[in-house]
Design a protein around this motif. Structure first.
Motif, PDB file in Angstrom:
ATOM      1  N   MET A   1     -30.131  34.086  53.337  1.00 11.53           N
ATOM      2  CA  MET A   1     -29.673  35.339  52.791  1.00 11.53           C
ATOM      3  C   MET A   1     -28.219  35.176  52.353  1.00 11.53           C
ATOM      4  N   LEU A   2     -27.917  35.703  51.220  1.00 13.32           N
ATOM      5  CA  LEU A   2     -26.569  35.625  50.680  1.00 13.32           C
ATOM      6  C   LEU A   2     -25.688  36.677  51.340  1.00 13.32           C
ATOM      7  N   LYS A   3     -24.513  36.254  51.804  1.00 17.74           N
ATOM      8  CA  LYS A   3     -23.610  37.186  52.476  1.00 17.74           C
ATOM      9  C   LYS A   3     -22.506  37.660  51.541  1.00 17.74           C
ATOM     10  N   ARG A   4     -21.921  36.734  50.787  1.00 15.39           N
ATOM     11  CA  ARG A   4     -20.775  37.066  49.947  1.00 15.39           C
ATOM     12  C   ARG A   4     -20.783  36.288  48.652  1.00 15.39           C
ATOM     13  N   ILE A   5     -20.260  36.912  47.612  1.00 13.97           N
ATOM     14  CA  ILE A   5     -20.006  36.240  46.337  1.00 13.97           C
ATOM     15  C   ILE A   5     -18.507  36.339  46.110  1.00 13.97           C
ATOM     16  N   ARG A   6     -17.857  35.189  45.964  1.00 10.99           N
ATOM     17  CA  ARG A   6     -16.406  35.182  45.738  1.00 10.99           C
ATOM     18  C   ARG A   6     -16.089  34.452  44.450  1.00 10.99           C
ATOM     19  N   LYS A   7     -15.241  35.041  43.648  1.00 15.58           N
ATOM     20  CA  LYS A   7     -14.779  34.392  42.422  1.00 15.58           C
ATOM     21  C   LYS A   7     -13.449  33.724  42.730  1.00 15.58           C
ATOM     22  N   LYS A   8     -13.400  32.411  42.516  1.00 18.40           N
ATOM     23  CA  LYS A   8     -12.184  31.640  42.776  1.00 18.40           C
ATOM     24  C   LYS A   8     -11.773  30.952  41.478  1.00 18.40           C
ATOM     25  N   VAL A  12     -17.505  30.292  41.011  1.00 17.69           N
ATOM     26  CA  VAL A  12     -18.058  31.333  41.871  1.00 17.69           C
ATOM     27  C   VAL A  12     -18.581  30.662  43.138  1.00 17.69           C
ATOM     28  N   ALA A  13     -18.165  31.169  44.294  1.00 19.62           N
ATOM     29  CA  ALA A  13     -18.609  30.630  45.579  1.00 19.62           C
ATOM     30  C   ALA A  13     -19.628  31.591  46.184  1.00 19.62           C
ATOM     31  N   PHE A  26     -20.505  27.222  42.017  1.00 19.19           N
ATOM     32  CA  PHE A  26     -21.079  27.077  40.691  1.00 19.19           C
ATOM     33  C   PHE A  26     -20.087  27.559  39.634  1.00 19.19           C
ATOM     34  N   GLY A  27     -20.297  27.123  38.414  1.00 19.48           N
ATOM     35  CA  GLY A  27     -19.537  27.640  37.282  1.00 19.48           C
ATOM     36  C   GLY A  27     -20.042  29.031  36.940  1.00 19.48           C
ATOM     37  N   PRO A  28     -19.240  29.834  36.245  1.00 22.07           N
ATOM     38  CA  PRO A  28     -19.635  31.214  35.948  1.00 22.07           C
ATOM     39  C   PRO A  28     -20.866  31.303  35.046  1.00 22.07           C
ATOM     40  N   ASP A  29     -21.174  30.260  34.316  1.00 23.33           N
ATOM     41  CA  ASP A  29     -22.353  30.269  33.446  1.00 23.33           C
ATOM     42  C   ASP A  29     -23.651  30.067  34.233  1.00 23.33           C
ATOM     43  N   ARG A  30     -23.570  29.712  35.519  1.00 24.41           N
ATOM     44  CA  ARG A  30     -24.755  29.449  36.352  1.00 24.41           C
ATOM     45  C   ARG A  30     -25.074  30.587  37.315  1.00 24.41           C
TER      46      ARG A  30
END
Length: 44
Positions: A1-8, A12-13, A26-30
Motif C-alpha cells: 500500500m502506498l503511504k506517501r507521494i513526495r516530489k523532490k 517523484v518518490a 521515478f521521473g515525473p513522466d512515469r
C-alpha cells in the motif's frame, strides 16, 4: 500500500506503508495520480 507521494525536485518518490519495501523513485513522466482517498470505512 502506498503511504506517501513526495516530489523532490524533478523526481517523484513513492513511499510504502510497509517498511519492508524500499522507496521507489521515478521521473515525473512515469507517475500519474488518478485519485485521492478522502476517507476509509472498515467494518469488522
Amino acid at each position: 500500500m502506498l503511504k506517501r507521494i513526495r516530489k523532490k525536485g524533478k523526481v517523484v518518490a513513492l513511499e510504502s506503508a510497509n517498511r519492508n519495501y524500499e522507496t521507489k523513485i521515478f521521473g515525473p513522466d512515469r507517475v500519474k495520480v488518478q485519485g485521492v482517498l478522502v476517507s476509509l470505512y472498515r467494518n469488522f
